[in-house]
Scaffold this motif. Sequence first.
Motif, PDB file in Angstrom:
ATOM      1  N   ILE A   1      -1.985   5.618   5.460  1.00 27.39           N
ATOM      2  CA  ILE A   1      -2.748   4.979   4.199  1.00 27.39           C
ATOM      3  C   ILE A   1      -1.551   4.366   3.272  1.00 27.39           C
ATOM      4  N   PRO A   2      -1.633   3.270   2.641  1.00 25.39           N
ATOM      5  CA  PRO A   2      -0.707   2.919   1.637  1.00 25.39           C
ATOM      6  C   PRO A   2      -0.438   3.666   0.602  1.00 25.39           C
ATOM      7  N   GLU A   3       0.773   4.163   0.095  1.00 28.59           N
ATOM      8  CA  GLU A   3       1.101   5.071  -1.099  1.00 28.59           C
ATOM      9  C   GLU A   3       0.497   4.611  -2.392  1.00 28.59           C
ATOM     10  N   ASP A   4       0.755   3.501  -2.625  1.00 24.28           N
ATOM     11  CA  ASP A   4       0.442   2.963  -3.974  1.00 24.28           C
ATOM     12  C   ASP A   4      -1.129   2.853  -4.134  1.00 24.28           C
ATOM     13  N   SER A   5      -1.920   2.498  -3.099  1.00 20.24           N
ATOM     14  CA  SER A   5      -3.367   2.715  -3.142  1.00 20.24           C
ATOM     15  C   SER A   5      -3.711   4.204  -3.412  1.00 20.24           C
ATOM     16  N   LEU A   6      -3.142   5.208  -2.772  1.00 21.55           N
ATOM     17  CA  LEU A   6      -3.458   6.450  -2.799  1.00 21.55           C
ATOM     18  C   LEU A   6      -3.197   6.810  -4.490  1.00 21.55           C
ATOM     19  N   LEU A   7      -2.023   6.614  -4.750  1.00 16.87           N
ATOM     20  CA  LEU A   7      -1.420   6.843  -6.190  1.00 16.87           C
ATOM     21  C   LEU A   7      -2.504   6.256  -7.373  1.00 16.87           C
ATOM     22  N   LYS A   8      -2.747   4.988  -7.088  1.00 14.12           N
ATOM     23  CA  LYS A   8      -3.884   4.390  -7.883  1.00 14.12           C
ATOM     24  C   LYS A   8      -5.210   5.104  -8.128  1.00 14.12           C
ATOM     25  N   ALA A   9      -5.841   5.387  -6.810  1.00  9.45           N
ATOM     26  CA  ALA A   9      -6.996   6.015  -6.696  1.00  9.45           C
ATOM     27  C   ALA A   9      -6.958   7.468  -7.445  1.00  9.45           C
ATOM     28  N   SER A  10      -6.084   8.102  -7.207  1.00  8.97           N
ATOM     29  CA  SER A  10      -5.575   9.515  -7.644  1.00  8.97           C
ATOM     30  C   SER A  10      -5.906   9.446  -9.192  1.00  8.97           C
ATOM     31  N   VAL A  11      -4.759   8.545  -9.783  1.00  9.57           N
ATOM     32  CA  VAL A  11      -4.527   8.523 -11.425  1.00  9.57           C
ATOM     33  C   VAL A  11      -6.159   8.102 -11.943  1.00  9.57           C
ATOM     34  N   ILE A  12      -6.791   7.402 -11.282  1.00 14.56           N
ATOM     35  CA  ILE A  12      -8.213   7.168 -12.025  1.00 14.56           C
ATOM     36  C   ILE A  12      -9.017   8.121 -11.458  1.00 14.56           C
ATOM     37  N   CYS A  13      -8.982   8.828 -10.320  1.00 17.43           N
ATOM     38  CA  CYS A  13      -9.921  10.063 -10.167  1.00 17.43           C
ATOM     39  C   CYS A  13      -9.674  11.251 -11.051  1.00 17.43           C
ATOM     40  N   TYR A  14      -8.278  11.533 -11.161  1.00 13.80           N
ATOM     41  CA  TYR A  14      -7.968  12.714 -12.088  1.00 13.80           C
ATOM     42  C   TYR A  14      -7.688  12.470 -13.579  1.00 13.80           C
TER      43      TYR A  14
END
Length: 148
Positions: free
Chosen positions: A70-83
């Motif tokens: 999975i792309p790192e930037d997508s995971l990072l954006k989703a994590s920032v929003i989620c947490y």
Amino acid sequence: MIEEIGRVVAVDNDKAWVETIRTSACDACSAQKGCGHGLMNKANPGKAFRLEIPLNSASVQLGDEVTIGIPEDSLLKASVICYLMPLVLLIAGAVLGKLWLGEPASALLGVSGLVLGFFLVRWVGQFSNFETTPVLLSVRSGPFVAAR
């Protein structure tokens, strides 16, 4: 791209079910004593995890070893929003409650901000275009050997 190696356990028309073995880099980490991920991995070592992967014209067979990612930037954006979103709304609610109405309202508005943050995360998750669906990166025919 964050990558993981797995084994194909089922194949449908346009998707495959890939089973990965949870491995951890905790042995090399300096924070292994206080890390929640390390504790969870010790509680359930080597537990299998299944993912549904779209094939997109790749051909795989049962038992093939595949690399998914999975792309790192997508995971990072989703994590920032989620947490971060619930946390920011919790703090904002608590501060505004303290400034306007006092201590009891601060606790109530803080919890209300947290709950609102959870609902906003769910709402944003339904309409976001973050590509957090794993993709098939490579296929190697043959038996799967889990790295330990």
